[in-house]
Write a protein that holds these residues in place. Structure first.
Motif, mmCIF file in Angstrom:
data_model
loop_
_atom_site.group_PDB
_atom_site.id
_atom_site.type_symbol
_atom_site.label_atom_id
_atom_site.label_comp_id
_atom_site.label_asym_id
_atom_site.label_seq_id
_atom_site.Cartn_x
_atom_site.Cartn_y
_atom_site.Cartn_z
ATOM 1 N N LEU A 82 0.847 -1.201 0.000
ATOM 2 C CA LEU A 82 0.000 0.000 0.000
ATOM 3 C C LEU A 82 0.873 1.237 0.000
ATOM 4 O O LEU A 82 1.790 1.364 0.811
ATOM 5 C CB LEU A 82 -0.924 0.002 1.231
ATOM 6 N N HIS A 83 0.579 2.158 -0.924
ATOM 7 C CA HIS A 83 1.298 3.435 -0.967
ATOM 8 C C HIS A 83 0.453 4.524 -0.324
ATOM 9 O O HIS A 83 -0.431 4.221 0.472
ATOM 10 C CB HIS A 83 1.665 3.774 -2.416
ATOM 11 N N GLU A 84 0.684 5.762 -0.729
ATOM 12 C CA GLU A 84 0.067 6.890 -0.043
ATOM 13 C C GLU A 84 -1.460 6.809 0.019
ATOM 14 O O GLU A 84 -2.099 6.270 -0.877
ATOM 15 C CB GLU A 84 0.512 8.215 -0.685
ATOM 16 N N GLU A 85 -1.989 7.398 1.099
ATOM 17 C CA GLU A 85 -3.435 7.426 1.259
ATOM 18 C C GLU A 85 -4.036 8.455 0.292
ATOM 19 O O GLU A 85 -3.439 9.497 0.039
ATOM 20 C CB GLU A 85 -3.751 7.815 2.708
ATOM 21 N N GLN A 86 -5.215 8.146 -0.237
ATOM 22 C CA GLN A 86 -5.900 9.047 -1.164
ATOM 23 C C GLN A 86 -7.045 9.748 -0.444
ATOM 24 O O GLN A 86 -7.563 9.239 0.533
ATOM 25 C CB GLN A 86 -6.512 8.248 -2.323
ATOM 26 N N LYS A 87 -7.434 10.867 -1.021
ATOM 27 C CA LYS A 87 -8.590 11.554 -0.467
ATOM 28 C C LYS A 87 -9.832 10.687 -0.741
ATOM 29 O O LYS A 87 -10.009 10.196 -1.844
ATOM 30 C CB LYS A 87 -8.739 12.913 -1.163
ATOM 31 N N ALA A 88 -10.657 10.499 0.276
ATOM 32 C CA ALA A 88 -11.791 9.589 0.103
ATOM 33 C C ALA A 88 -13.115 10.278 0.389
ATOM 34 O O ALA A 88 -13.181 11.224 1.151
ATOM 35 C CB ALA A 88 -11.624 8.405 1.035
ATOM 36 N N ASP A 89 -14.144 9.772 -0.256
ATOM 37 C CA ASP A 89 -15.506 10.249 0.011
ATOM 38 C C ASP A 89 -16.053 9.487 1.222
ATOM 39 O O ASP A 89 -15.569 8.440 1.566
ATOM 40 C CB ASP A 89 -16.377 9.961 -1.205
ATOM 41 N N THR A 90 -17.093 9.997 1.839
ATOM 42 C CA THR A 90 -17.641 9.288 3.000
ATOM 43 C C THR A 90 -19.078 8.867 2.729
ATOM 44 O O THR A 90 -19.741 9.411 1.857
ATOM 45 C CB THR A 90 -17.644 10.211 4.237
ATOM 46 N N ALA A 91 -19.535 7.897 3.499
ATOM 47 C CA ALA A 91 -20.928 7.441 3.360
ATOM 48 C C ALA A 91 -21.857 8.529 3.866
ATOM 49 O O ALA A 91 -21.459 9.406 4.630
ATOM 50 C CB ALA A 91 -21.130 6.175 4.181
#
Ligand code: SAH
Length: 240
Positions: free
Chosen positions: A65-74
């Motif tokens: 796993l590389h860098e964390e991405q911006k994520a949407d939320t429920a």
């Protein structure tokens, strides 16, 4: 280009490695012929990462796993959905997941067919699979929680949202859109949809005693899955 997004079956605590197992691994290995070094988007523990294939076997594909991405939320919405014809219910679960629902409680209502009520406990794993696939397909970073099927008192006890709305075809005045105007920003919303025969009178009373307000989606009688989809679409447009 949007990369295909996967939801990891296992990952380490630091979220530096993850793996896909079973059907997901087989699909990746056989159908997509994944190779070491290819990158995908991968959700691990609710976090979205860029992920690089490390090893490929038909029963397990591992990733770095590389860098964390911006994520949407429920959407912070808990759906109480009465159990009724499984094919319709399952379609509703799939669509509610696409629309962002956070939690679904299948309710064994008075007017849930007895055979379906008995079969529901064995069916819940399938509902979780449907939610998992739908979450992945719609590029969600989380999978909605599908609770064990339960009778109404237990379902009501589990729904502690700030705004609790019972979708009722018998309600003539209070619309869902109007009721959402008094929803406090940042708090959770619970929506309840009845079975084909509608909620029984004593169930309507239980909802009322638990502080649920009745709302309408208009003068037409909708199928339960249509009511669920319409209610989620309205809530997401007005609130989130
Ligand atoms: N027994 C009813 C239909 C029930 S429809 C009849 O045939 O008259 C199944 C569920 O969908 C209902 O319990 C309600 O939760 C929801 N629903 C259907 N139409 C609705 C509407 N116009 N407004 C709000 N909820 C509705």
């Amino acid at each position: 280009m949007t990369r295909r997004r996967w939801i990891a079956d296992t990952w380490n605590e630091e979220r530096t490695t993850a793996a896909l197992l079973g059907d997901q691994a087989r699909h990746l290995a056989r159908v997509l012929r994944a190779e070491r070094g290819q990158t995908f988007d991968m959700v691990a523990g609710g976090f979205l990462h860029r992920a690089e294939v490390d090893s490929v076997r038909e029963d397990e594909v591992t990733f770095v796993l590389h860098e964390e991405q911006k994520a949407d939320t429920a959407l912070p919405v808990h759906l109480l959905l009465a159990v009724y014809k499984f094919d319709h219910l399952e379609w509703g679960i799939e669509k509610a997941t696409e629309l962002g629902v956070a939690e679904i409680s299948p309710v064994l209502a008075r007017r849930t067919d007895k055979h379906l009520a008995l079969a529901a406990a064995k069916r819940v794993e399938r509902w979780r699979r449907i939610a998992h696939e739908s979450a992945q397909q719609s590029r969600r970073t989380d999978v909605p929680l599908i609770h064990e099927p339960a009778k109404l008192p237990a379902a009501l006890a589990s729904a502690q949202a700030g705004t609790r709305l019972l979708l009722a075809e018998t309600e003539q005045e209070n619309t869902l859109a109007a009721a959402l105007k008094s929803h406090a920003a940042g708090s959770n919303l619970a929506l309840a949809i009845g079975p084909e025969g509608g909620w029984a009178p004593d169930e309507m009373n239980q909802f009322r005693d638990a502080g649920w307000a009745q709302v309408t989606l208009g003068p037409r009688i909708l199928r339960a899955e249509t009511a669920a989809i319409a209610a989620l679409a309205i809530a997401s447009a007005l609130l989130f």
